[in-house]
Design a protein around this motif. Structure first.
Motif, PDB file in Angstrom:
ATOM      1  N   GLN A   1       6.411  15.208   0.482  1.00 18.64           N
ATOM      2  CA  GLN A   1       7.309  14.795  -0.538  1.00 18.64           C
ATOM      3  C   GLN A   1       6.952  13.571  -1.734  1.00 18.64           C
ATOM      4  O   GLN A   1       6.095  12.736  -1.355  1.00 18.64           O
ATOM      5  CB  GLN A   1       8.477  14.267   0.266  1.00 18.64           C
ATOM      6  N   LEU A   2       7.361  14.139  -2.954  1.00 25.68           N
ATOM      7  CA  LEU A   2       6.950  13.278  -3.885  1.00 25.68           C
ATOM      8  C   LEU A   2       8.048  13.051  -4.771  1.00 25.68           C
ATOM      9  O   LEU A   2       8.436  13.877  -5.844  1.00 25.68           O
ATOM     10  CB  LEU A   2       5.848  13.569  -4.728  1.00 25.68           C
TER      11      LEU A   2
ATOM     12  N   VAL B   1       6.060   1.856 -12.401  1.00 24.08           N
ATOM     13  CA  VAL B   1       6.224   0.476 -13.141  1.00 24.08           C
ATOM     14  C   VAL B   1       5.187  -0.515 -12.482  1.00 24.08           C
ATOM     15  O   VAL B   1       4.930  -1.243 -13.214  1.00 24.08           O
ATOM     16  CB  VAL B   1       7.751   0.397 -13.113  1.00 24.08           C
ATOM     17  N   MET B   2       5.180  -0.364 -11.076  1.00 24.01           N
ATOM     18  CA  MET B   2       4.450  -1.359 -10.387  1.00 24.01           C
ATOM     19  C   MET B   2       3.248  -1.396 -10.956  1.00 24.01           C
ATOM     20  O   MET B   2       2.502  -2.430 -11.013  1.00 24.01           O
ATOM     21  CB  MET B   2       4.522  -0.919  -8.877  1.00 24.01           C
ATOM     22  N   ALA B   3       2.542  -0.050 -11.173  1.00 24.32           N
ATOM     23  CA  ALA B   3       1.192   0.045 -11.550  1.00 24.32           C
ATOM     24  C   ALA B   3       0.799  -0.730 -12.772  1.00 24.32           C
ATOM     25  O   ALA B   3      -0.255  -1.482 -13.027  1.00 24.32           O
ATOM     26  CB  ALA B   3       0.751   1.548 -11.511  1.00 24.32           C
TER      27      ALA B   3
ATOM     28  N   ALA C   1       2.416  -2.862 -14.099  1.00 23.31           N
ATOM     29  CA  ALA C   1       2.831  -4.448 -14.184  1.00 23.31           C
ATOM     30  C   ALA C   1       1.627  -5.215 -13.710  1.00 23.31           C
ATOM     31  O   ALA C   1       1.275  -6.077 -14.212  1.00 23.31           O
ATOM     32  CB  ALA C   1       3.984  -4.886 -13.210  1.00 23.31           C
ATOM     33  N   THR C   2       1.131  -4.553 -12.394  1.00 20.85           N
ATOM     34  CA  THR C   2       0.039  -4.845 -11.825  1.00 20.85           C
ATOM     35  C   THR C   2      -1.309  -4.978 -12.818  1.00 20.85           C
ATOM     36  O   THR C   2      -1.997  -5.882 -13.125  1.00 20.85           O
ATOM     37  CB  THR C   2      -0.427  -4.152 -10.731  1.00 20.85           C
ATOM     38  N   TYR C   3      -1.537  -3.870 -13.631  1.00 24.24           N
ATOM     39  CA  TYR C   3      -2.648  -3.836 -14.507  1.00 24.24           C
ATOM     40  C   TYR C   3      -2.427  -4.669 -15.779  1.00 24.24           C
ATOM     41  O   TYR C   3      -3.210  -5.458 -16.220  1.00 24.24           O
ATOM     42  CB  TYR C   3      -2.627  -2.416 -15.212  1.00 24.24           C
TER      43      TYR C   3
ATOM     44  N   LEU D   1      11.806   9.492  -8.782  1.00 19.93           N
ATOM     45  CA  LEU D   1      12.206   8.045  -8.728  1.00 19.93           C
ATOM     46  C   LEU D   1      11.471   7.094  -8.233  1.00 19.93           C
ATOM     47  O   LEU D   1      10.993   6.283  -8.724  1.00 19.93           O
ATOM     48  CB  LEU D   1      13.742   7.812  -8.100  1.00 19.93           C
ATOM     49  N   VAL D   2      10.742   7.486  -6.940  1.00 24.26           N
ATOM     50  CA  VAL D   2       9.697   6.817  -6.188  1.00 24.26           C
ATOM     51  C   VAL D   2       8.493   6.778  -7.036  1.00 24.26           C
ATOM     52  O   VAL D   2       7.943   5.720  -7.525  1.00 24.26           O
ATOM     53  CB  VAL D   2       9.398   7.383  -4.804  1.00 24.26           C
ATOM     54  N   LEU D   3       8.287   8.146  -7.904  1.00 23.04           N
ATOM     55  CA  LEU D   3       7.098   7.859  -8.657  1.00 23.04           C
ATOM     56  C   LEU D   3       7.176   7.101  -9.779  1.00 23.04           C
ATOM     57  O   LEU D   3       6.251   6.663 -10.035  1.00 23.04           O
ATOM     58  CB  LEU D   3       6.770   9.442  -9.088  1.00 23.04           C
ATOM     59  N   ALA D   4       8.295   6.906 -10.404  1.00 21.92           N
ATOM     60  CA  ALA D   4       9.025   6.143 -11.476  1.00 21.92           C
ATOM     61  C   ALA D   4       8.532   4.764 -11.079  1.00 21.92           C
ATOM     62  O   ALA D   4       7.932   4.037 -11.632  1.00 21.92           O
ATOM     63  CB  ALA D   4      10.207   6.483 -12.104  1.00 21.92           C
ATOM     64  N   ALA D   5       9.009   4.253  -9.689  1.00 31.67           N
ATOM     65  CA  ALA D   5       8.874   2.756  -9.428  1.00 31.67           C
ATOM     66  C   ALA D   5       7.507   2.774  -9.266  1.00 31.67           C
ATOM     67  O   ALA D   5       6.897   1.424  -9.585  1.00 31.67           O
ATOM     68  CB  ALA D   5       9.563   2.783  -8.049  1.00 31.67           C
ATOM     69  N   ILE D   6       6.693   3.559  -8.382  1.00 33.94           N
ATOM     70  CA  ILE D   6       5.325   3.244  -8.557  1.00 33.94           C
ATOM     71  C   ILE D   6       4.671   2.979  -9.877  1.00 33.94           C
ATOM     72  O   ILE D   6       3.508   2.163  -9.955  1.00 33.94           O
ATOM     73  CB  ILE D   6       4.554   4.402  -7.783  1.00 33.94           C
TER      74      ILE D   6
ATOM     75  N   THR E   1      -1.187  -7.868 -15.330  1.00 42.04           N
ATOM     76  CA  THR E   1      -1.430  -8.962 -14.871  1.00 42.04           C
ATOM     77  C   THR E   1      -3.082  -8.976 -14.867  1.00 42.04           C
ATOM     78  O   THR E   1      -3.821 -10.101 -15.068  1.00 42.04           O
ATOM     79  CB  THR E   1      -1.004  -9.522 -13.796  1.00 42.04           C
TER      80      THR E   1
END
Lengths: 275, 100
Positions: free
Chosen positions: B2-3, B13-15, B17-19, B6-11, B21
């Protein structure tokens, strides 16, 4: 004495041709001891993700694109269904703020790197990679090949172990029975032990704890995390940068060693770390 | 497998944000000096964030969790991550049984 002694790793890599083949292997050898701790942490993170309803594929995508252990752990801890996207982004930003400092210390060492190599390489700037890259830059030229040797297998190991953790962790029923609901807290406590820098850690940590507990009771959701982090940052700002042995790095002072900030030993805590 | 979008969108955004920094420090160091209060704040942030995350569990859940936290820290001073984490989890199970 043969001149070879200057680069002992050459012996092991005769089969690798090309100017930088030895550098790649040297990077690989440097990161090797960290592969198993990272894999253990990855398995744990993956299984915690599965408990929160993340599928193995979603876990794999997260590890491959975020590649930051501590922030992934935090994300999984506060994970809801459907996910709170803005909060997750803000939390990732906050937890990974230390990367700003790490990037500031490593970028001046990337001399001779192309623009693409710099911006591609920085994607992989996890705590362990940073620590080893900085160490290398004090001993020899930090080449793209050495850096690739550091991150390539480590990255694959991280993605694979978190995915496997999500596959098998999903099989665990009733995690509370085994105290697994405490695992997050235990992992963070372990990371914090590695981040302790003596008495100067106390004011920000106390401020963070007090603010977080107060906000936990007074505010809804997980805003206590951001508020605790901000309280710690304010305490750190009032305190100013470290002096003496724990001096914070400045652009001119790039000599690596025990005086570097962050975990002094590359711990398993963060494929990113924490730490 | 399963993919969820919304989960993909959250990931994603996290990616991002991390990049951000990871590249921002290099960008910053070419333009400004990180020192003084900014360096102090940046240095304090990672530990403070980790503390903030666990503070409710450690200080405001119950005696079993607080004691298990102390045991985990003591184990972590000597043992590798996995041993400290397993020990902490076992301790919380035992303490919950003892303390109710």
């Amino acid at each position: 004495m043969k001149t070879q002694t200057a680069k002992p790793h050459r012996r092991h890599v005769r089969w690798l041709r090309g100017a930088d083949g030895g550098d790649f292997m040297a990077g690989l050898i440097a990161i090797a001891p960290l592969l198993i701790p990272a894999a253990v942490f990855g398995l744990l993170l993956g299984s915690l993700g599965a408990q929160k309803g993340l599928s193995p594929l979603e876990m794999a995508v997260m590890s491959a694109t975020v590649f930051a252990g501590a922030s992934q752990l935090v994300a999984v801890e506060i994970w809801t269904s459907p996910p709170a996207i803005a909060l997750l982004g803000l939390t990732a930003l906050t937890v990974n703020l230390r990367h700003v400092l790490m990037g500031a210390t490593i970028v001046p060492s990337l001399t001779g790197w192309s623009r693409g190599q710099v911006y591609g390489g920085l994607f992989f700037l996890a705590d362990e990679i940073w620590a080893l890259a900085l160490k290398r830059s004090g001993e020899a030229a930090l080449t793209p090949s050495y850096y690739a040797g550091l991150f390539l297998i480590f990255y694959l190991c991280w993605v694979a172990s978190t995915t496997l953790g999500a596959i098998f962790g999903g099989l665990l029923e009733d995690p509370q029975r085994y105290g697994l609901d405490f695992a997050f807290t235990a992992v963070f406590l372990t990371l914090l032990v590695g981040m302790w820098k003596g008495r100067r850690s106390l004011p920000p940590w106390l401020a963070a704890a007090l603010a977080a507990v107060a906000a936990y009771f007074l505010l809804p959701g997980v805003w206590y995390i951001a508020l605790g982090g901000i309280a710690g940052a304010v305490a750190g700002a009032l305190q100013g940068p470290a002096q003496g042995p724990n001096r914070a790095p400045e652009p001119g002072a790039l000599k690596p060693g025990p005086s570097m900030p962050g975990p002094s030993k590359p711990g398993p805590g963060e494929a990113d770390s924490a730490a | 497998m399963q993919l969820d979008p919304l989960v993909l969108a959250a990931i994603a955004v996290m990616a991002v944000a991390t990049y951000a920094t990871r590249i921002f420090g290099g960008w910053l160091v070419r333009r400004a000096t990180i020192s003084g209060r900014l360096a102090g704040a940046l240095e304090a942030v990672p530990g403070a964030v980790l503390i903030a995350i666990i503070a409710p569990k450690v200080f405001a859940t119950g005696p079993a969790e607080s004691l298990a936290a102390v045991i985990t820290v003591l184990l972590a001073l000597r043992l590798p991550l996995i041993a400290a984490v397993s020990g902490g989890c076992l301790a919380v199970v035992a303490l919950r049984m003892v303390l109710g």
